[in-house]
Design a protein around this motif. Structure first.
Motif, PDB file in Angstrom:
ATOM      1  N   ARG B  12       0.837  -1.200   0.000  1.00 43.22           N
ATOM      2  CA  ARG B  12       0.000   0.000   0.000  1.00 43.22           C
ATOM      3  C   ARG B  12       0.873   1.252   0.000  1.00 43.22           C
ATOM      4  NH1 ARG B  12      -2.592  -3.749   3.207  1.00 43.22           N
ATOM      5  NH2 ARG B  12      -4.722  -4.185   2.585  1.00 43.22           N
ATOM      6  N   LEU B  13       0.340   2.288  -0.631  1.00 47.59           N
ATOM      7  CA  LEU B  13       1.057   3.564  -0.739  1.00 47.59           C
ATOM      8  C   LEU B  13       2.502   3.362  -1.179  1.00 47.59           C
ATOM      9  CD1 LEU B  13      -0.309   5.744   2.153  1.00 47.59           C
ATOM     10  CD2 LEU B  13      -1.362   5.041   0.022  1.00 47.59           C
ATOM     11  N   THR B  15       5.666   3.843  -3.554  1.00 49.51           N
ATOM     12  CA  THR B  15       6.175   4.898  -4.437  1.00 49.51           C
ATOM     13  C   THR B  15       7.065   4.289  -5.517  1.00 49.51           C
ATOM     14  OG1 THR B  15       8.042   5.224  -2.940  1.00 49.51           O
ATOM     15  CG2 THR B  15       6.142   6.662  -2.636  1.00 49.51           C
ATOM     16  N   ASP B  16       7.072   2.957  -5.610  1.00 50.44           N
ATOM     17  CA  ASP B  16       8.024   2.282  -6.493  1.00 50.44           C
ATOM     18  C   ASP B  16       7.449   1.872  -7.842  1.00 50.44           C
ATOM     19  OD1 ASP B  16       9.856   2.402  -4.423  1.00 50.44           O
ATOM     20  OD2 ASP B  16       9.243   0.462  -3.604  1.00 50.44           O
ATOM     21  N   GLY B  20       2.966   8.802  -8.190  1.00 48.60           N
ATOM     22  CA  GLY B  20       2.150   9.054  -7.000  1.00 48.60           C
ATOM     23  C   GLY B  20       2.221   7.924  -6.000  1.00 48.60           C
ATOM     24  N   LEU B  21       1.249   7.932  -5.083  1.00 43.07           N
ATOM     25  CA  LEU B  21       1.126   6.848  -4.104  1.00 43.07           C
ATOM     26  C   LEU B  21       0.195   5.800  -4.689  1.00 43.07           C
ATOM     27  CD1 LEU B  21       0.653   9.099  -0.938  1.00 43.07           C
ATOM     28  CD2 LEU B  21       2.704   7.801  -1.520  1.00 43.07           C
ATOM     29  N   PHE B 122      -5.968   8.802  -1.334  1.00 43.78           N
ATOM     30  CA  PHE B 122      -4.511   8.905  -1.464  1.00 43.78           C
ATOM     31  C   PHE B 122      -4.113   8.960  -2.936  1.00 43.78           C
ATOM     32  CE2 PHE B 122      -5.224   6.939   2.642  1.00 43.78           C
ATOM     33  CZ  PHE B 122      -4.334   7.604   3.458  1.00 43.78           C
ATOM     34  N   SER B 126      -2.423  12.311  -4.766  1.00 45.01           N
ATOM     35  CA  SER B 126      -1.013  12.161  -5.133  1.00 45.01           C
ATOM     36  C   SER B 126      -0.821  11.935  -6.625  1.00 45.01           C
ATOM     37  CB  SER B 126      -0.403  10.968  -4.380  1.00 45.01           C
ATOM     38  OG  SER B 126      -0.972   9.754  -4.853  1.00 45.01           O
TER      39      SER B 126
END
Lengths: 754, 315
Positions: B12-13, B15-16, B20-21, B122, B126
């Motif tokens: 979750r969330l 960045t890879d 964005g997230l 989110f 993002s």
């Protein structure tokens, strides 16, 4: 509009010198704050002292715990040199404002003026009044304190509010003194001796502070004469002029306003632990705008002056939020203040208050600053919820709009309240333990029957706390009035009643930190599931297993531990957390203090979780005795398996407008952030989403575990000495923290990814 | 919406995996056998179990629950006879300390969509969204297509993380609902590619060119990011990076939005241990930062668009 920073502004050589001095003081343990013992951290009352942290004198504790370099004063390691000459020791101690004020005036006028080279904002102090004057409640208060302590509650009533500095910035000490004298004559004329006496005491306080400020002007003038370097001489001359101007008159320039604030903080913190000091950008805006318009100052000079204020001591100030018309209050001064922090960094308690209409560039910058500095500063806060919570409690609109972040997790309407924040505690584990025993005795047939017993026990503890607090409130304005704070509050100097007294300020709730909500709700959920629903164990087996710290019961412990826990967006576990929180809230809100206000829960407790484990014993959530309890409303260490967003969703099932704060603690590894790109661009959507979901506060640390472990091994390396962490609601240099705090801190879930 | 997929992890969330997230969902099953594979639990398309030594308290409840008699407790810990184990998961719930976990549970499109919707704030704030990764998601094209379609209907950005090897018809099913393709080009020399991953690279390069030309029925091109893992001793050579860069420059032009060089990390050794095997790269040191920097420079030169090339995961 001027150019706004997007990267860290550089420190001038002069600011660097002041910064080095600051770090050196912290590392040399000159700013450490102590409390009596672990019991104080858990219950906020140990029976030993009413004061928060006297380091010397008769009330200093021998078994004290260092809770970090969270102290405004600079410790000399020596006791106050004039203890024996204190008026109360010469002429006798009396529990009256006049007797207290005589001590205070003597104390402050016998405190040295401290000025170091290069400083344009000056002022430090070495001792607090409770190191020289006896601070003790009558025995009847103590008896009620011990009764509450037995049932799992405690607290001191001391500072932790927020004055409205705009009152003093407008009037100056001379103006404040005139107001006090006029009101004193009025009460004398109409025969209100109680208020007249209070205001006579207030005159003493004002005269003492004015003399103290003049002593800085004199000291600076002396230093100027002796100084050979022309530049340094110029700074001394400027300091002398500024101090001389504001000893009586109201500040006229930004420099004078900031110096006035610094002196107010010192004068106030000399009588106690301290407060939040309000919305810095709003306070400084008129001075900044006037100086810029008149060409008296440049933007960079203004930033350096605010930076110096932060370097003196990083008090709780806030930026952002809304104005009286509920529009965005962000202004040029907000930028100057935040850039000042970005420049000096380090130990600080600044907060930025988000709302739906905040200047998006400023918000992104705030998120970038906390992402880059990584030490929880600025704290990210939800203004909408602050205001909603105040309105729900019954604050008038005219008080609620100006709400300001004021301490670890609490917020105030500056100058409009004394709500006894942060140092009252209800330890929820104890009513639960009593409920288990009672339910076994009464042979409770189902969970609802057990729950009724639990409700009753929580009520018992709350009653004991109410009785203790009410006895304290009866005596507080006599034993330890907070008279400096009262000067910058709306009410006390007009009414001749101390801010701690009833019928003084508009709002006087009793705020209570509730400790171990996640542990209790996880325990009750496991009991509901394994004892009452699945009937795998009896309540007596649970009691015995917990009493023996799960000795020989590892399989059983694992079952209790692996029953779903709060913080994973699990319907049942989260519903129990809400039920537990709502119940304690309703109980507290049903209690009244003698000022006519209710008790209000905060789902936060600043440090008790670290030490509470052995004191409370094991718990039915599978926790062993030696383990800490949960930090505030954050899930227990290592129990949120479903990632940060699941934790946030669990969190936001609670309506935080009904509580007095509940911060989300986030520890991130630096590798979370890609090397390229602004950290703010990731922190911002994360924080904005949390606030849109109904979260109230984020304490964000960005730190490398490896580095913290290395710092524990080699605390003397310079790069380790500069590490600042947001421990809970406050910050500290990592290497000066108590070992136990360090261990607890590195045990927390550290997210490589969210 | 009856399609199900075997999912083995959710990040979750993240960045890879795209802008964005994002929520990255990992699907089980892969056609490649990369020597350095970081998700060994993703390879088999069947459910499996794994065992965590640290959590085990030796309660033996799992052994009693196993219908295949595949489990024994030895001095070295729990031994799992992988020939016998069918991945039925009956040993998982009885374990009091959750030392045995099931890898791979079936999810319906609806369930996964609910998971994504819970985090849409989110994504929105993002510029993020969802990413399907694996394993190789395009081995389950019906599911991917249905899930992406459902996400897009909710305004959620969709990204596909693929090794590029599945048959083109699978991509044809998925691409109409894909906003971004994260496409792996690991090694330009096909013989070496075969040695490292078990398959030649020609089908992967052919699929890439088709993706380049693919337009959705509405005439939109999915965005395209290329990703190259930099594995020391394997793909992290100047020659490889330069050949890939030239290939991309010649063939993709402006269709290439970003090229990510992903530095080797060594965080997956424990996963192999939990599966009862050993990671061939266990003792492989991390990518030297200087080598990383020089490979980045060579990649930028070869592509001719320095701003489009990034390196991630360097320590």
């Amino acid at each position: 509009m001027s150019h706004h920073a997007s990267t860290r502004p550089p420190m001038s050589p002069r600011i660097q010198t002041i910064n080095r001095r600051r770090v050196a003081l912290n590392i040399a343990h000159k700013r450490d704050l102590y409390c009596d013992n672990a019991e104080f951290l858990v219950y906020h009352w140990s029976g030993k002292s009413e004061a928060f942290a006297p380091a010397t004198g008769e009330q200093a504790s021998s078994s004290r715990i260092n809770i970090g370099d969270h102290n405004c004063r600079v410790d000399t390691g020596m006791p106050y040199p004039f203890v024996d000459e204190m008026p109360s020791r010469q002429k006798g101690l009396a529990n009256t404002a006049e007797n207290w004020a005589q001590d205070y005036r003597f104390f402050i006028t016998h405190s040295p003026a401290v000025i170091d080279p290069c400083e344009r904002i000056v002022g430090d102090f070495h001792w607090q009044l409770d190191e020289a004057r006896t601070f003790r409640y009558p025995q009847e208060v103590h008896d009620l304190g011990y009764a509450a302590r037995q049932l799992g509650a405690g607290g001191i009533s001391f500072t932790h509010t927020c004055p409205d500095l705009s009152i003093g910035l407008k009037l100056g000490w001379g103006g404040l003194l005139s107001k006090v004298r006029a009101n004193r004559r009025k009460f004398e004329e109409f025969g209100n001796e109680e208020s007249a006496s209070y205001l006579r005491a207030a005159e003493d306080i004002a005269l003492g502070i004015m003399q103290y400020i003049r002593s800085y002007a004199e000291k600076a003038a002396q230093l100027e004469k002796a100084e050979e370097d022309a530049q340094t001489r110029g700074i001394y001359a400027e300091v002398a002029a500024v101090c001389s101007n504001i000893a009586e008159k109201a500040p006229q320039t930004l420099h004078e306003a900031i110096q006035w604030i610094q002196f107010f903080q010192i004068a106030e913190r000399m009588h106690g632990h301290g407060n939040g000091y309000g919305r810095l950008d709003q306070l400084l805006q008129p001075f900044y705008d006037a100086d810029i318009a008149a060409g008296r100052i440049t933007r960079d000079e203004a930033r350096d002056l605010v930076g110096e204020l932060f370097l003196r001591y990083g008090n709780y100030f806030s930026l952002g939020g809304r104005n009286r018309e509920l529009c965005d209050a962000t202004c040029e001064t907000s930028w100057v203040c935040l850039e000042a922090f970005d420049m000096v960094g380090g130990y600080n308690h600044l907060g930025v208050m988000w709302h739906a209409d905040i200047d998006p560039k400023f918000w992104n910058y705030a998120c970038d600053v906390v992402g880059r500095h990584g030490a929880g500063c600025p704290t990210l806060l939800n203004y909408e919820l602050f205001r909603a919570s105040e309105l729900r409690s019954g604050y008038p609109e005219s008080d609620a709009w100006n709400v300001s972040y004021s301490g670890c997790q609490w917020y105030c309407s500056p100058g409009n309240e004394y709500s006894d924040h942060d140092v009252n505690c209800l330890v929820l584990v104890q009513p639960m333990q009593r409920a288990i025993d009672a339910a076994i005795e009464q042979n409770a047939p189902d969970f609802e029957a057990f729950w009724k017993i639990y409700e009753n026990e929580v009520d018992c503890t709350a009653n004991a706390l109410r009785d203790f607090k009410n006895a304290t409130y009866l005596w507080q304005p006599k034993v330890w009035p907070e008279m400096v704070t009262s000067f910058c509050a709306h009410g006390p100097m007009d009414k001749g009643r101390d801010i701690t007294d009833s019928r003084s300020v508009n709002n006087a709730f009793t705020s209570v930190n509730v400790l171990a909500v996640p542990n209790v709700s996880d325990s009750l959920y496991a009991i509901e599931q394994l004892v009452f629903a699945q009937k795998k164990y009896t309540l007596a087996q649970v009691r015995d297993a917990v009493a023996s710290d799960w000795e020989g019961k590892e399989s059983m412990r694992q079952e209790f531990l692996n029953t779903p826990k709060f913080g994973n967006d699990h319907e049942g576990a989260d519903a129990m957390a809400i039920r537990v929180s709502e119940q304690v809230r309703e109980v507290l809100e049903s209690k009244r203090n003698i000022k006519g206000f209710c008790f209000r829960p905060s789902l936060f407790q600043f440090m008790g979780h670290t030490y509470a484990g052995p004191m409370l014993g094991a718990t039915p959530d599978g926790r062993k005795r030696r383990e800490p309890v949960a930090h505030g409303m954050n899930p227990m260490h290592g129990r949120n398996h479903e990632g940060m967003t699941a934790t946030m969703r669990s969190f936001c099932k609670l309506d935080f407008s009904k509580y007095q704060g509940g911060s989300l603690q986030v520890e991130l590894q630096p590798t979370f952030f890609p090397k390229e790109g602004r950290r703010g661009d990731l922190v911002e959507p994360f924080a904005t989403s949390f606030f849109q979901m109904g979260g109230v506060q984020i304490n964000l640390n960005v730190l490398s575990m490896a580095k913290l472990h290395a710092a524990m091994e080699q605390p003397d390396l310079p790069e380790h000495q500069e590490i600042v962490v947001k421990v809970t609601g406050y910050s500290a240099h990592f290497v000066v923290m108590d070992r136990k705090f360090q261990e607890e801190f590195v045990e927390r879930v550290n997210y490589k990814t969210l | 919406m009856k399609e199900t997929a075997l999912l083995f992890a959710i990040h979750r969330l993240s960045t890879d995996d795209g802008p964005g997230l994002r929520n990255t969902f990992f699907l089980k099953g892969c056609a490649l056998r990369c020597t350095w594979c970081h998700n060994p639990e993703s390879i088999s398309p069947q459910p499996e179990i794994w065992w965590t030594e640290r959590k085990c308290i030796g309660a033996r409840d799992c052994i009693a629950a196993c219908p295949e008699e595949a489990l024994t407790l030895t001095a070295q810990g729990l031994s799992i006879d992988r020939e016998r184990c069918t991945g039925c998961g009956k040993c998982v719930d009885p374990c009091p300390s959750k030392a045995i976990e099931l890898i791979g549970r079936p999810w319906t499109v609806e369930q996964l969509l609910r998971e994504a919707l819970a985090e849409r704030l989110f994504f929105k704030n993002s510029g993020g969204g969802v990413t399907l990764s694996g394993g190789e998601p395009c081995l389950q094209p019906g599911f991917v297509s249905a899930f992406f379609r459902a996400c897009q209907a909710e305004g959620i950005h969709t990204a596909l993380d693929t090794c590029g090897f599945p048959p083109w018809k699978n991509f044809e099913q998925v691409l109409p609902h894909t906003d971004l393709v994260l496409y792996d080009i690991k090694e330009m020399n096909s013989e070496r590619h075969q040695r490292f991953t078990g398959v030649p690279n020609e089908p992967i390069l052919e699929n890439l060119l088709r993706i380049r030309d693919f337009r959705t029925p509405l005439g939109r091109y999915p965005a395209l990011w290329i990703r190259t893992p930099l594995i020391p001793g394997y793909t992290a050579t100047a020659g490889n990076v330069t050949s890939i860069g030239r290939f991309l420059a010649e063939n993709l032009g402006d269709r290439l939005e970003r090229w990510e060089l992903c530095a080797f990390n060594n965080l997956c050794g424990a996963k192999y241990a939990k599966l009862g095997s050993k990671w061939p790269l266990e003792n492989q040191p991390l990518l030297d930062p200087d080598l990383g920097a020089s490979l980045l420079e060579q990649a930028r030169q070869a592509l001719g668009r320095p701003e489009a090339v990034q390196i991630t995961g360097l320590v």
